[in-house]
Write an enzyme that holds these catalytic residues in place. Structure first.
Site, PDB file in Angstrom:
ATOM      1  N   ASP A  53       0.953  -1.325  -0.118  1.00 38.80           N
ATOM      2  CA  ASP A  53      -0.066  -0.160  -0.042  1.00 38.80           C
ATOM      3  C   ASP A  53       1.109   1.240  -0.036  1.00 38.80           C
ATOM      4  O   ASP A  53       1.767   1.522   0.766  1.00 38.80           O
ATOM      5  CB  ASP A  53      -0.745   0.065   1.386  1.00 38.80           C
ATOM      6  CG  ASP A  53      -1.894   1.172   1.365  1.00 38.80           C
ATOM      7  OD1 ASP A  53      -2.709   1.097   0.400  1.00 38.80           O
ATOM      8  OD2 ASP A  53      -1.901   1.925   2.202  1.00 38.80           O
TER       9      ASP A  53
ATOM     10  N   GLU B 208       1.577  -0.452  -5.146  1.00 35.22           N
ATOM     11  CA  GLU B 208       0.623   0.582  -5.306  1.00 35.22           C
ATOM     12  C   GLU B 208       1.461   1.931  -5.480  1.00 35.22           C
ATOM     13  O   GLU B 208       1.874   2.251  -4.256  1.00 35.22           O
ATOM     14  CB  GLU B 208      -0.424   0.552  -4.477  1.00 35.22           C
ATOM     15  CG  GLU B 208      -1.722   1.756  -4.763  1.00 35.22           C
ATOM     16  CD  GLU B 208      -2.213   2.359  -3.664  1.00 35.22           C
ATOM     17  OE1 GLU B 208      -3.082   2.850  -3.790  1.00 35.22           O
ATOM     18  OE2 GLU B 208      -1.263   2.526  -2.298  1.00 35.22           O
TER      19      GLU B 208
HETATM   20  C1  NOJ Z   1      -4.414   2.782  -0.801  1.00 30.76           C
HETATM   21  C2  NOJ Z   1      -5.517   2.116  -0.687  1.00 30.76           C
HETATM   22  O1  NOJ Z   1      -5.905   1.581  -1.774  1.00 30.76           O
HETATM   23  C3  NOJ Z   1      -6.573   2.944  -0.136  1.00 30.76           C
HETATM   24  O2  NOJ Z   1      -8.027   1.982   0.047  1.00 30.76           O
HETATM   25  C4  NOJ Z   1      -6.505   3.258   1.238  1.00 30.76           C
HETATM   26  O3  NOJ Z   1      -7.510   4.319   2.039  1.00 30.76           O
HETATM   27  C5  NOJ Z   1      -5.225   4.255   1.359  1.00 30.76           C
HETATM   28  N1  NOJ Z   1      -4.216   3.409   0.589  1.00 30.76           N
HETATM   29  C6  NOJ Z   1      -4.652   4.349   2.850  1.00 30.76           C
HETATM   30  O4  NOJ Z   1      -4.126   3.173   3.217  1.00 30.76           O
END
Ligand code: NOJ
Ligand code: CA
Length: 534
Positions: free
Chosen positions: A181, A223
């Site tokens: 993440d 990500e």
């Molecule tokens: C990216 C995630 O995909 C999202 O859903 C989340 O709110 C944020 N990171 C914070 O962790």
């Protein structure tokens, strides 16, 4: 699916659906965070990295699940959310209580309100600042996301060691890797005096080395919605950092192409993200659990996508994106859905499909922010779509309108050979038989028509060619495969009997219906006999 009837999906329920997933043909499953959490950001606010949220089951249930997945050849990837913790995490509780706590320096503090406190919010419009004052600590703490998600001080070696420990724990329990993440924020320098955050890319190498050392075939899928000129920093020039990254650049330009029928910016995005190490790969997706972030498009391009797919205020989110699922965005038009998915399955990389999209599931805009596209899977026409026996699922099942479970559900689509589900199953099967897409080099071919994208891949002495017509009218194009030799004169259609033979100069004339697409093998079906070793 909810096996114990409390209205929330759980590991036992998921376990019972593994055969469905196996039948669909998936090779890996990515689970959103399921660790202990107050659940204020659907689990992206973790209060214990080493435990399962009791609502989903126990650690025992989790291991049963990874075992079941392994038996079916399905790899399990889990979210690794280590940019921040929940403010209820004992580390943060300890840190705020006591300036001498060993956890104090696991977070980012400031005695005074930093001058940039109102900058850099990830959720503009909902999140007011990136620094909040904690009454107990009597200091300000940094949070890139919501105020209940204090950022970890990821530059602190103790925090880095803990991140490795978390990875080590879960791979021991059967997972094959992590969707990491918010990677750019994890590796960013953080602090009250940081005006120009700097990415500490080397950290990525240490994560990878650890993982590779423990379990050779596990991966990290990052990500990172970043600009193409930094991609190689994430992959590492020697392929020594992230194994995979989601291709946000292609994603946004793909939606622009679908909205405008102009494929040129998409082709450019593919070319700009072409470089990657041989052992690295892109994740190609249409929609995920967040909003469709269009922040990397120009203002005019973004507006074009809004106009086409999310014109109303309630469709949009954070001033930059659309929070709808793909099916309603495309007006439920089967031709356009197939076109979009055909693109997803043939653009350079590994396709990543969101649950329910194989049915064309919709969204519930009465739910806040991104929850609208996180409604329960619609399994059947039974009450609550067969998701739960509970009358009140925690997130309501879509129960009315054209996307209600009465109309869109897996059970009925299973019995209909023309359903979206069966189409998806067939396309996945074919995609697996075209490894050229993942492994080969690609070339964008000239079609003389900006609405028609032609893409050829070459790998091990074989070539495949894909055509996509993004226009709402039929288009006829003339193109050359760009390859020499008699063998290359025929294009064998992989999805129907409509093949193409080259004309005089070897050129092909193909008439594509509105939103039409073609998957061809160049030459013939003897490609497996022709395949070379390198
Ligand atoms: C990216 C995630 O995909 C999202 O859903 C989340 O709110 C944020 N990171 C914070 O962790
Ligand atoms: Ca349950």
């Amino acid at each position: 699916m909810d096996a114990n009837g409390d209205g929330i999906g759980d590991f036992q329920g998921l376990m019972r659906r593994l055969d469905y997933l196996h039948g669909l043909g998936i090779t890996a499953i990515w689970l959103m965070p399921f660790q202990c959490s107050p659940g204020r950001d659907d689990g992206y606010d973790i209060s214990d990295y080493y435990g399962v949220n009791p609502a989903y089951g126990t650690l025992g249930d989790f291991v049963e699940f990874t075992h079941g997945a392994k038996q079916r050849g399905i790899r399990v990837l889990i979210d690794l959310v280590v940019n921040h913790t929940s403010d209820e995490h004992p580390w943060f509780q300890d840190a705020r209580r006591d300036p001498e706590s060993k956890y104090r320096d696991w977070y980012i503090w400031s005695k005074t309100k930093p001058p940039n406190a109102n900058k850099g919010m990830v959720f503009p419009g909902v999140q007011k600042s990136t620094w909040s004052r904690d009454a107990m600590a009597k200091e300000w703490y940094f949070h890139r996301f919501y105020d209940f998600q204090p950022d970890l001080n990821t530059s602190n070696p103790a925090v880095q060691a803990e991140i490795l420990k978390i990875m080590g724990f879960w791979i021991q329990l059967g997972v094959s890797g992590f969707r990491m993440d918010a990677v750019p924020f994890v590796i960013s320098t953080k602090g009250p005096n940081v005006t120009q955050p700097r990415e500490q890319y080397d950290m990525l190498r240490s994560f990878r080395e650890f993982l590779q050392w423990r379990v050779g075939d596990s991966i990290i899928l990052a990500e990172a919605n970043v600009l193409p000129n930094t991609d190689m920093q994430y992959f590492g020039d020697a392929g020594d950092r992230m194994h995979m990254m989601f291709n946000f650049q292609v994603n946004q330009n793909l939606f622009y192409a679908l909205a405008s029928s102009d494929t040129r910016p998409l082709a450019k995005a593919m070319q700009r993200t072409e470089s990657r190490p041989a052992s690295g790969q892109w994740g190609i997706f249409l929609r995920n659990h967040d909003e469709l972030d269009l922040g990397r498009l120009t203002k005019a391009q973004r507006q074009r996508v809004f106009d086409a797919f999310g014109p109303n205020k309630e469709d949009q989110l954070y001033n930059r994106g659309i929070r709808r699922r793909i099916a309603p965005m495309l007006g439920g038009d089967r031709r356009r859905l197939e076109l979009a998915y055909s693109l997803m399955f043939t653009l350079p990389g590994t396709p990543v499909l969101r649950y329910g999209d194989e049915l064309g599931m919709g969204d519930d805009l009465s739910l806040p922010e991104r929850v609208c596209c996180r409604t329960p899977m619609q399994w059947s026409t039974e009450p609550n779509g067969g998701f739960t026996k509970n009358d009140k699922p925690v997130v309501p099942v879509i129960s009315d309108g054209p996307y209600g479970f009465q109309h869109i559900n897996a059970a009925e689509q299973r019995r209909d050979s023309n359903s979206m589900l069966n189409w998806t199953e067939r396309i996945i099967r074919m995609r697996k038989e075209v490894p050229e897409i993942g492994w080969g080099e690609f070339e964008v071919l000239d079609t003389g028509d900006d609405s028609v994208l032609a893409l050829r891949y070459d790998w091990k002495n074989n070539s495949v060619l894909f055509l996509h017509n993004l226009a709402s009218e039929p288009r006829e194009v003339e193109l050359s495969t760009g390859l020499k030799g008699k063998d290359n004169d025929s294009l064998i259609n992989l999805l129907s009997n409509d093949h193409s033979r080259g004309g005089e100069k070897g050129n092909h004339r193909v008439c594509l219906e509105a939103y039409g697409y073609r998957w061809y093998r160049v030459g013939g079906l003897d490609y497996l006999l022709k395949r070379s070793e390198f």
